[in-house]
Design a protein around this motif. Structure first.
Motif, short mmCIF file in Angstrom:
data_model
loop_
_atom_site.label_atom_id
_atom_site.label_comp_id
_atom_site.label_asym_id
_atom_site.label_seq_id
_atom_site.Cartn_x
_atom_site.Cartn_y
_atom_site.Cartn_z
N TYR A 157 0.84 -1.21 0.00
CA TYR A 157 0.00 0.00 0.00
C TYR A 157 0.87 1.26 0.00
O TYR A 157 2.03 1.23 0.41
CB TYR A 157 -0.91 0.03 1.25
CG TYR A 157 -0.20 -0.37 2.53
CD1 TYR A 157 0.58 0.54 3.23
CD2 TYR A 157 -0.26 -1.69 2.99
CE1 TYR A 157 1.26 0.16 4.38
CE2 TYR A 157 0.42 -2.07 4.13
CZ TYR A 157 1.17 -1.15 4.82
OH TYR A 157 1.88 -1.52 5.95
N LEU B 136 0.07 5.88 0.21
CA LEU B 136 -0.95 6.94 0.27
C LEU B 136 -0.28 8.29 0.02
O LEU B 136 0.82 8.54 0.54
CB LEU B 136 -1.57 6.92 1.69
CG LEU B 136 -2.71 7.89 1.98
CD1 LEU B 136 -3.94 7.54 1.13
CD2 LEU B 136 -3.08 7.84 3.46
N TRP C 162 -2.02 11.61 5.02
CA TRP C 162 -1.49 10.78 6.11
C TRP C 162 -2.12 11.14 7.45
O TRP C 162 -2.57 12.25 7.68
CB TRP C 162 0.04 10.96 6.21
CG TRP C 162 0.82 10.32 5.09
CD1 TRP C 162 0.33 9.65 4.00
CD2 TRP C 162 2.24 10.31 4.96
NE1 TRP C 162 1.37 9.22 3.20
CE2 TRP C 162 2.56 9.60 3.76
CE3 TRP C 162 3.30 10.82 5.71
CZ2 TRP C 162 3.88 9.40 3.32
CZ3 TRP C 162 4.62 10.62 5.28
CH2 TRP C 162 4.89 9.92 4.10
N ARG C 163 -2.10 10.19 8.36
CA ARG C 163 -2.51 10.31 9.75
C ARG C 163 -3.98 10.65 9.93
O ARG C 163 -4.36 11.35 10.85
CB ARG C 163 -1.66 11.35 10.51
CG ARG C 163 -0.20 11.00 10.65
CD ARG C 163 0.06 9.61 11.20
NE ARG C 163 -0.24 9.42 12.60
CZ ARG C 163 0.66 9.47 13.58
NH1 ARG C 163 1.91 9.73 13.33
NH2 ARG C 163 0.29 9.22 14.82
N GLY D 153 -6.17 7.94 9.44
CA GLY D 153 -6.75 6.60 9.55
C GLY D 153 -7.18 6.01 8.21
O GLY D 153 -7.85 4.97 8.15
N MET E 47 -5.36 4.69 5.57
CA MET E 47 -4.82 3.39 5.15
C MET E 47 -5.24 2.29 6.11
O MET E 47 -5.44 1.15 5.68
CB MET E 47 -3.30 3.45 5.01
CG MET E 47 -2.74 2.29 4.23
SD MET E 47 -3.51 2.07 2.58
CE MET E 47 -2.66 3.31 1.62
N SER E 48 -5.45 2.62 7.38
CA SER E 48 -5.97 1.59 8.29
C SER E 48 -7.32 1.09 7.79
O SER E 48 -7.59 -0.12 7.82
CB SER E 48 -6.13 2.16 9.71
OG SER E 48 -4.88 2.49 10.23
N ASN F 296 10.81 1.95 8.66
CA ASN F 296 9.53 2.53 8.23
C ASN F 296 8.53 2.45 9.40
O ASN F 296 7.67 1.56 9.46
CB ASN F 296 9.00 1.80 6.99
CG ASN F 296 7.78 2.49 6.38
OD1 ASN F 296 7.23 3.43 6.97
ND2 ASN F 296 7.37 2.02 5.22
N ALA G 12 6.04 4.31 10.30
CA ALA G 12 4.61 4.52 10.03
C ALA G 12 3.95 3.22 9.60
O ALA G 12 2.89 2.83 10.11
CB ALA G 12 4.45 5.58 8.93
N ALA H 178 3.81 0.66 12.49
CA ALA H 178 2.78 1.00 13.49
C ALA H 178 1.38 0.71 12.94
O ALA H 178 0.50 0.20 13.65
CB ALA H 178 2.90 2.47 13.90
N LEU H 179 1.19 1.02 11.66
CA LEU H 179 -0.11 0.74 11.03
C LEU H 179 -0.42 -0.76 11.10
O LEU H 179 -1.52 -1.18 11.46
CB LEU H 179 -0.08 1.21 9.58
CG LEU H 179 -1.33 0.94 8.73
CD1 LEU H 179 -1.52 2.05 7.72
CD2 LEU H 179 -1.26 -0.39 8.01
N LYS I 207 -1.24 -1.97 14.58
CA LYS I 207 -2.59 -1.53 14.95
C LYS I 207 -3.66 -2.39 14.26
O LYS I 207 -4.73 -2.62 14.80
CB LYS I 207 -2.76 -0.06 14.54
CG LYS I 207 -3.70 0.68 15.43
CD LYS I 207 -3.64 2.17 15.18
CE LYS I 207 -4.82 2.81 15.88
NZ LYS I 207 -4.99 4.19 15.53
#
Ligand SMILES: CC(C)(COP(=O)(O)OP(=O)(O)OC[C@H]1O[C@@H](n2cnc3c(N)ncnc32)[C@H](O)[C@@H]1OP(=O)(O)O)[C@@H](O)C(=O)NCCC(=O)NCCS
Length: 189
Positions: A103, A105, A110-111, A113, A115-116, A143, A145, A148-149, A152
């Motif tokens: 993926y 974006l 960004w930030r 939500g 891509m989540s 990486n 970000a 963390a994604l 989560k």
């Protein structure tokens, strides 16, 4: 034989519409790759891509669908039709019930939500419609970000492939993440 759909399904989430990438997305996809920070951790990008590389990636997206090994969706933020990123799976392994996801974006989004939301939808597709048991993701070391994604979303860090890719004149290690179907359903229902 791999999977077979006549056309790549469209997926709707609360804010997003995931539709198959097409040749008409070249300009928007180039803008995504050219937005600050996007290609730094993308394994196959050394520099900002030129249009011929963009066309090759669109051909790759068409090709994985035709051969039944993956689907790459364009992400659009409803009601707009413009592509702001992409998400999908590849390397579908029918025998072992396994795929890998990827993926990216546009940095303007960004930030939030986004891509989540997209990753959750793609995982739901893989686990529920393809009967996949395991989804993998490879992340270039550092990486934060993306790592963390994935955490989560319910992925676990399973290992490190040392010096697995050669990018910008140096070997880079990859973090290998994975999530199993029961873990996804326990977290997301
Ligand atoms: C990785 C990427 C897709 C994240 O997209 P996003 O829509 O901004 O991610 P989300 O908003 O859904 O973030 C989910 C969680 O990831 C973490 N996260 C996202 N961006 C982060 C950042 N820049 N730094 C630290 N943590 C970050 C946070 O924990 C975030 O949850 P929170 O906002 O509730 O704290 C985006 O940064 C990107 O396109 N990066 C470049 C391409 C790339 O790295 N692709 C993946 C290759 S493996």
């Amino acid at each position: 034989m791999k999977f077979q759909f006549h056309e790549a399904p469209v997926i709707e989430t609360e804010r997003l519409r995931l539709r198959p990438v097409s040749a008409g997305d070249l300009g928007d996809w180039m803008a995504v790759w050219r937005s600050p920070g996007v290609i730094d951790y993308l394994i196959d990008f050394e520099d900002l891509p030129q249009e011929d590389m963009g066309r090759e990636i669109i051909e790759w997206a068409d090709g994985i669908f035709v051969e039944g090994s993956g689907i790459r969706w364009a992400l659009t933020l409803k009601p707009s039709k413009a592509m702001i990123g992409s998400c999908g799976f590849h390397l579908f392994d029918r025998r072992h019930h396994r795929v890998e996801i990827g993926y990216e974006l546009h940095s303007d989004y960004w930030r939030q939500g986004i891509m989540s939301e997209a990753v959750r939808a793609v995982l739901g597709f893989c686990f529920d419609r393809l009967a996949v048991h395991r989804v993998e993701a490879d992340v270039v070391e550092g990486n934060a970000a993306s790592a963390a994604l994935l955490k989560k979303a319910g992925f676990s860090l399973e290992g490190i492939w040392r010096d697995r890719v050669y990018k910008r004149g140096a070997y880079q290690s990859l973090w290998q993440f994975g999530i199993l179907k029961p873990e996804f359903h326990a977290l997301h229902g």
